[in-house]
Design an enzyme around this catalytic site. Structure first.
Site, short mmCIF file in Angstrom:
data_model
loop_
_atom_site.label_atom_id
_atom_site.label_comp_id
_atom_site.label_asym_id
_atom_site.label_seq_id
_atom_site.Cartn_x
_atom_site.Cartn_y
_atom_site.Cartn_z
N SER A 124 0.83 -1.20 0.00
CA SER A 124 0.00 0.00 0.00
C SER A 124 0.86 1.25 0.00
O SER A 124 1.97 1.26 0.55
CB SER A 124 -0.84 -0.04 1.27
N TYR A 149 -2.40 0.19 10.30
CA TYR A 149 -2.54 -0.44 8.99
C TYR A 149 -1.27 -0.23 8.15
O TYR A 149 -0.71 -1.18 7.60
CB TYR A 149 -3.76 0.13 8.24
N LYS A 153 1.77 -2.98 6.67
CA LYS A 153 2.25 -3.14 5.29
C LYS A 153 3.77 -2.95 5.22
O LYS A 153 4.46 -3.64 4.47
CB LYS A 153 1.53 -2.16 4.35
C1 WQD Z 1 -9.60 8.97 0.97
C2 WQD Z 1 -9.77 10.42 1.35
C3 WQD Z 1 -10.24 10.77 3.69
C4 WQD Z 1 -14.17 8.92 3.80
C5 WQD Z 1 -7.02 3.87 1.25
C6 WQD Z 1 -7.17 2.43 1.63
C7 WQD Z 1 -5.91 1.87 2.06
C8 WQD Z 1 -4.74 2.21 1.13
C9 WQD Z 1 -4.72 3.61 0.70
C10 WQD Z 1 -4.37 0.29 -0.28
C11 WQD Z 1 -9.10 10.77 2.68
C12 WQD Z 1 -11.40 11.21 2.83
C13 WQD Z 1 -12.95 9.39 3.37
C14 WQD Z 1 -15.16 9.86 4.20
C15 WQD Z 1 -13.66 11.63 3.68
N1 WQD Z 1 -4.48 1.50 -0.02
N2 WQD Z 1 -12.71 10.73 3.31
N3 WQD Z 1 -14.87 11.19 4.11
O1 WQD Z 1 -7.47 6.54 3.82
O2 WQD Z 1 -6.47 7.11 1.57
O3 WQD Z 1 -6.76 4.70 2.35
O4 WQD Z 1 -6.00 3.98 0.28
O5 WQD Z 1 -5.06 -0.53 -0.60
O6 WQD Z 1 -6.09 0.53 2.16
O7 WQD Z 1 -8.18 2.29 2.62
O8 WQD Z 1 -8.72 6.05 1.63
O9 WQD Z 1 -11.02 6.24 0.82
O10 WQD Z 1 -10.62 6.11 3.32
O11 WQD Z 1 -9.96 8.17 2.09
O12 WQD Z 1 -13.45 12.87 3.64
O13 WQD Z 1 -16.27 9.49 4.64
O14 WQD Z 1 -11.17 10.67 1.56
O15 WQD Z 1 -10.06 11.64 4.77
O16 WQD Z 1 -8.60 12.06 2.55
P1 WQD Z 1 -7.30 6.18 2.40
P2 WQD Z 1 -10.14 6.57 1.97
#
Ligand code: WQD
Length: 337
Positions: A124, A149, A153
């Site tokens: 990741s 998490y 990784k």
């Molecule tokens: C994206 C953005 C949140 C939900 C993911 C995977 C992780 C890894 C990397 C591998 C962030 C914002 C989210 C919401 C929001 N990759 N958000 N409101 O945290 O980057 O991690 O990619 O596989 O496994 O989970 O992804 O989609 O949770 O968040 O504002 O209700 O959206 O703060 O900036 P993240 P995400």
């Protein structure tokens, strides 16, 4: 050629199973549906037009995994089975250390007794922590992880590197995923968050369909153009294709690739693209920053493009269109939503 997919009924695993069949491989799927549903297997079969080999097994059950490997004799293993929510890992770190590290070690102990040509690991972009330079390439120094998490990784990569040093016959590839989104264009498989989604795109689609009242955007005071976090969103089918190309890769025995489209989009840009492509409005409000989030990250994907000849096919808007079609399918056909 048989390829064993742990967590093969999950979001990325199911799409990879389909792409493997498209390229003439035989996926052997292991999953216990703790983060999925059994209809995913039926729908993979609908897409590929035939049966798929499936074993309903917990990846931590070494006896069963060992007997499946003896029986199926896969030439490659793609290890998807793991937990993946950054924020959940902050609240429940032991679940992550158990499922992502203990189970990885258990799997390696089993395959230690078998000959495998290729091993592919779901790593990741979170391994980069909060990087000082963007875009990140594979040589960007690893920073302390922002979440348990991310730490699992980092540790997973180290365990695999050390383990496969002792097994030069196996080609190890660690794919550093950026943010997988979208769904299969057939709308037969896609993301299946159980409970309240923690990822952005399923939260958007569930809000748009009326299952959630409002999307909370976590923080609008980051040091970015519109104040919201920046990520590299990649269509799940493009990510799945990277796994198939990794199997064909004979470049070297220890490979690390970023898998992202190579440009960053803010949370607000994603919301507005979703509204535009699907011609609807999403209720949202701004909230507090979320623990474990880095402000900005996106990929330098030069290495995978040159060594594996990988190119993303789908745009952000296509991914958001597919995600929306999938959400509607979940509601109409499976009464989920
Ligand atoms: C994206 C953005 C949140 C939900 C993911 C995977 C992780 C890894 C990397 C591998 C962030 C914002 C989210 C919401 C929001 N990759 N958000 N409101 O945290 O980057 O991690 O990619 O596989 O496994 O989970 O992804 O989609 O949770 O968040 O504002 O209700 O959206 O703060 O900036 P993240 P995400």
């Amino acid at each position: 050629m048989k390829i064993l997919l742990t967590g093969g009924a999950g979001f990325i695993g199911s799409h990879t199973a389909v792409e493997l069949v498209n390229e003439g491989y035989e996926p052997i799927i292991i999953d216990d549906f703790r983060n999925s549903k059994s209809f995913v297997i039926e729908n993979i079969e609908k897409i590929i037009g035939r049966k798929v080999v499936f074993h309903c097994t917990d990846i931590g059950d070494q006896e069963k995994i060992s007997s499946i490997i003896k029986q199926e004799k896969p030439v490659g293993i793609i290890h998807f089975a793991a937990d993946k929510a950054v924020n959940e890992s902050v609240k429940n770190p032991l679940k992550y250390y158990h499922n992502n590290i203990v189970n990885l070690i258990k799997l390696l102990s089993v395959i230690d007794k078998h000959n495998i040509d290729s091993f592919i690991f779901s790593s990741s972009c979170t391994v980069y922590g909060s990087p000082s330079f963007i875009p990140v390439n594979e040589k960007t120094p690893i920073q302390p992880a922002f979440s348990p998490y991310g730490y699992t990784k980092q540790v997973g990569e180290k365990i695999l590197t050390d383990f496969f040093k002792t097994k030069q016959q196996t080609s190890l590839t660690m794919l550093r995923y950026f943010n997988p989104i979208g769904a299969h264009p057939s709308s037969l498989i896609g993301e299946l968050p159980l409970g309240v989604p923690s990822n952005l795109v399923p939260y958007i689609t569930q809000t748009a369909i009326g299952k959630r009242k409002e999307l909370t955007i976590f923080g609008n005071d980051y040091n970015t153009a519109d104040g919201t976090c920046i990520r590299d969103y990649i269509h799940v089918v493009d990510l799945a294709r990277a796994h198939v190309l990794s199997l064909k890769n004979k470049h070297s025995y220890n490979n690390i690739y970023n898998v992202g489209v190579g440009n960053g989009k803010s949370v607000l840009e994603v919301v507005h693209s979703f509204e535009e492509i699907n011609n609807l409005k999403v209720n949202y409000q701004f909230g507090e920053r979320r623990d474990g989030d880095v402000p900005e990250i996106y990929a330098d994907n030069h290495l995978i493009k040159t060594e594996l000849k990988w190119e993303p096919i789908f745009s952000l808007k296509e991914a958001l269109h597919h995600a929306w079609a999938w959400e509607r399918e979940l509601k109409s056909k499976y009464k989920i939503g």
